[in-house]
Design a protein around this motif. Sequence first.
Motif, PDB file in Angstrom:
ATOM      1  N   LEU A 111       0.820  -1.381  -0.113  1.00  0.00           N
ATOM      2  CA  LEU A 111      -0.015  -0.109   0.209  1.00  0.00           C
ATOM      3  C   LEU A 111       1.011   1.281  -0.039  1.00  0.00           C
ATOM      4  N   GLN A 112       1.920   1.297   0.834  1.00  0.00           N
ATOM      5  CA  GLN A 112       2.832   2.416   0.915  1.00  0.00           C
ATOM      6  C   GLN A 112       3.525   2.506  -0.435  1.00  0.00           C
ATOM      7  N   SER A 113       4.049   1.444  -1.068  1.00  0.00           N
ATOM      8  CA  SER A 113       4.674   1.706  -2.342  1.00  0.00           C
ATOM      9  C   SER A 113       3.966   2.180  -3.344  1.00  0.00           C
ATOM     10  N   ILE A 114       2.439   1.635  -3.226  1.00  0.00           N
ATOM     11  CA  ILE A 114       1.475   2.556  -4.381  1.00  0.00           C
ATOM     12  C   ILE A 114       1.086   4.098  -4.202  1.00  0.00           C
ATOM     13  N   ILE A 115       0.806   4.264  -2.784  1.00  0.00           N
ATOM     14  CA  ILE A 115       0.515   5.560  -2.674  1.00  0.00           C
ATOM     15  C   ILE A 115       1.510   6.763  -2.330  1.00  0.00           C
ATOM     16  N   ILE A 116       2.543   6.014  -1.721  1.00  0.00           N
ATOM     17  CA  ILE A 116       3.662   7.143  -1.456  1.00  0.00           C
ATOM     18  C   ILE A 116       4.986   6.593  -2.179  1.00  0.00           C
ATOM     19  N   PRO A 117       4.938   6.598  -3.692  1.00  0.00           N
ATOM     20  CA  PRO A 117       6.220   5.744  -4.323  1.00  0.00           C
ATOM     21  C   PRO A 117       7.467   6.226  -4.064  1.00  0.00           C
ATOM     22  N   GLN A 118       7.456   7.687  -3.535  1.00  0.00           N
ATOM     23  CA  GLN A 118       8.766   8.351  -3.624  1.00  0.00           C
ATOM     24  C   GLN A 118       9.492   8.136  -2.102  1.00  0.00           C
ATOM     25  N   ALA A 119       8.756   7.367  -1.200  1.00  0.00           N
ATOM     26  CA  ALA A 119       9.179   7.139   0.072  1.00  0.00           C
ATOM     27  C   ALA A 119      10.277   6.090  -0.140  1.00  0.00           C
ATOM     28  N   SER A 120      10.302   5.155  -1.144  1.00  0.00           N
ATOM     29  CA  SER A 120      11.371   4.188  -1.394  1.00  0.00           C
ATOM     30  C   SER A 120      11.624   3.854  -2.564  1.00  0.00           C
ATOM     31  N   ILE A 121      12.480   4.424  -3.196  1.00  0.00           N
ATOM     32  CA  ILE A 121      13.013   4.360  -4.654  1.00  0.00           C
ATOM     33  C   ILE A 121      14.151   3.476  -5.066  1.00  0.00           C
ATOM     34  N   ASP A 122      13.725   2.376  -5.744  1.00  0.00           N
ATOM     35  CA  ASP A 122      15.090   1.455  -6.315  1.00  0.00           C
ATOM     36  C   ASP A 122      16.094   2.193  -6.919  1.00  0.00           C
ATOM     37  N   PRO A 123      17.162   2.092  -6.150  1.00  0.00           N
ATOM     38  CA  PRO A 123      18.471   2.785  -6.972  1.00  0.00           C
ATOM     39  C   PRO A 123      18.704   2.557  -8.489  1.00  0.00           C
ATOM     40  N   ALA A 124      18.058   1.255  -8.959  1.00  0.00           N
ATOM     41  CA  ALA A 124      18.257   1.019 -10.433  1.00  0.00           C
ATOM     42  C   ALA A 124      17.188   2.158 -11.176  1.00  0.00           C
ATOM     43  N   TYR A 125      16.195   2.574 -10.784  1.00  0.00           N
ATOM     44  CA  TYR A 125      15.113   3.133 -11.427  1.00  0.00           C
ATOM     45  C   TYR A 125      15.028   4.688 -10.731  1.00  0.00           C
ATOM     46  N   VAL A 126      16.371   5.318 -10.452  1.00  0.00           N
ATOM     47  CA  VAL A 126      16.464   6.572 -10.048  1.00  0.00           C
ATOM     48  C   VAL A 126      16.222   7.705 -11.357  1.00  0.00           C
ATOM     49  N   MET A 127      15.482   8.789 -10.978  1.00  0.00           N
ATOM     50  CA  MET A 127      15.181   9.723 -11.986  1.00  0.00           C
ATOM     51  C   MET A 127      16.293  10.636 -12.251  1.00  0.00           C
ATOM     52  N   LEU A 128      16.458  11.066 -13.515  1.00  0.00           N
ATOM     53  CA  LEU A 128      17.495  11.838 -14.120  1.00  0.00           C
ATOM     54  C   LEU A 128      16.734  13.261 -14.896  1.00  0.00           C
ATOM     55  N   ALA A 129      17.409  14.319 -14.666  1.00  0.00           N
ATOM     56  CA  ALA A 129      16.683  15.610 -15.486  1.00  0.00           C
ATOM     57  C   ALA A 129      17.980  16.019 -16.057  1.00  0.00           C
ATOM     58  N   VAL A 130      18.101  15.725 -17.557  1.00  0.00           N
ATOM     59  CA  VAL A 130      19.211  16.288 -18.533  1.00  0.00           C
ATOM     60  C   VAL A 130      18.768  17.386 -19.093  1.00  0.00           C
ATOM     61  N   THR A 131      19.570  18.249 -19.016  1.00  0.00           N
ATOM     62  CA  THR A 131      19.360  19.588 -19.753  1.00  0.00           C
ATOM     63  C   THR A 131      20.698  19.647 -20.730  1.00  0.00           C
ATOM     64  N   THR A 132      19.993  19.859 -21.873  1.00  0.00           N
ATOM     65  CA  THR A 132      20.929  20.109 -23.164  1.00  0.00           C
ATOM     66  C   THR A 132      21.145  21.544 -23.505  1.00  0.00           C
ATOM     67  N   ARG A 133      22.295  21.637 -24.151  1.00  0.00           N
ATOM     68  CA  ARG A 133      22.921  23.137 -24.235  1.00  0.00           C
ATOM     69  C   ARG A 133      21.934  23.809 -24.966  1.00  0.00           C
ATOM     70  N   ASP A 134      20.980  23.292 -25.737  1.00  0.00           N
ATOM     71  CA  ASP A 134      20.041  24.298 -26.519  1.00  0.00           C
ATOM     72  C   ASP A 134      18.821  24.420 -25.255  1.00  0.00           C
ATOM     73  N   SER A 135      19.073  23.925 -24.146  1.00  0.00           N
ATOM     74  CA  SER A 135      17.924  24.419 -22.988  1.00  0.00           C
ATOM     75  C   SER A 135      16.725  23.568 -23.167  1.00  0.00           C
ATOM     76  N   GLU A 136      16.722  22.205 -23.794  1.00  0.00           N
ATOM     77  CA  GLU A 136      15.948  21.358 -23.724  1.00  0.00           C
ATOM     78  C   GLU A 136      16.100  20.294 -22.478  1.00  0.00           C
ATOM     79  N   ARG A 137      14.978  20.165 -21.496  1.00  0.00           N
ATOM     80  CA  ARG A 137      15.079  19.332 -20.289  1.00  0.00           C
ATOM     81  C   ARG A 137      14.364  17.846 -20.567  1.00  0.00           C
ATOM     82  N   ILE A 138      15.223  16.997 -20.360  1.00  0.00           N
ATOM     83  CA  ILE A 138      14.614  15.710 -20.535  1.00  0.00           C
ATOM     84  C   ILE A 138      14.600  14.917 -19.135  1.00  0.00           C
TER      85      ILE A 138
END
Length: 333
Positions: free
Chosen positions: A226-253
């Motif tokens: 239940l916790q992993s469904i309604i509060i997913p950010q409480a425990s994040i698998d290291p293999a599925y960490v989110m990245l924000a990549v900003t390119t030189r032309d200011s695109e954010r992926i």
Amino acid sequence: MENRLTQKISSEHAASLSYNLSSLSAIKCRLSAACLLLFAFCLLPFAFYAQDTEAKIAAGRKLFNSTCSSGYCHGKDGSVSGAPPLRGRRYSADYLMRVISDGVPGTAMGGFKDYYNKEELQQLVAYVMSLSKGESKTASTTTSTEPGANPAARKPTANAEPAKSSVESPSADPLAVFGSIEAGRTIFFDSTQEKSCGACHTFQGRGGKLGPDLSNIGNRTARELLQSIIIPQASIDPAYVMLAVTTRDSERIVGIKRDEDDEMIKVMDISTLPAVSRTIQKSNIAKVEKLRTSAMPGDYASRYTLKQLLDLITFLKSSGPASERSVSLKDLF
């Protein structure tokens, strides 16, 4: 002659006395002003403290609303909900810091020390403590609910009426409701929903590949699921960490990293579903940020009813031990 001399002395004495009184009055005014300035100076730390506390409470409210205010947790403003109400309850700062950081074993309350930094945890503590000033929807007085609190504070008054149980028989117990494996399977693989579980997760050979394979997740407790469904950010698998990549032309992926070498980073862009694989050359990257958010949507607490969540968890538990495949609302809370 003597009278004139006497009058002159009296006049000089009166002038001197008037001057002394004027000087004394000026000194008193200066002392009063100095005292007022000193008093104001002494109050400055308290003013700054009050401003700092209000800022902490406001920041804590935002964190609370994004993580803890769902109908299956503490509810909006800590009012009555699935978890214990927080409004109108007194807790010490040390107790709240410990519970928020480490969670409560055996319950759906998980720890957040790996998700929030120390400052953010203090902000959450400040906000929850501020809720003690509000009125509880379940009690007319403010009570302490910490373990070890004075039991006399919870004793009913002499004129209080005995509490009436709302459960007249086992069949009337609102928590004696069981989930359905088939109903949960339908929810998991619902192709009409863009954010269905099966769009990202595999279960026993069927489903998407974006998120972790859930085929063996049935060994986890119903509360943990239940916790992993309604509060997913409480425990994040290291293999599925989110990245924000900003390119030189200011695109954010924004996406989940899938591969990286000396020349490129490959991410699964989750800005739309199904996710799209993107390869970004490092020569075109201006900045890479590791995010503390989960790729999993955080709105399932409002998207699904409590019964639907129960069905979903029952389906996930179907891969576990046979003795644990029957899941009720009581198992969640």
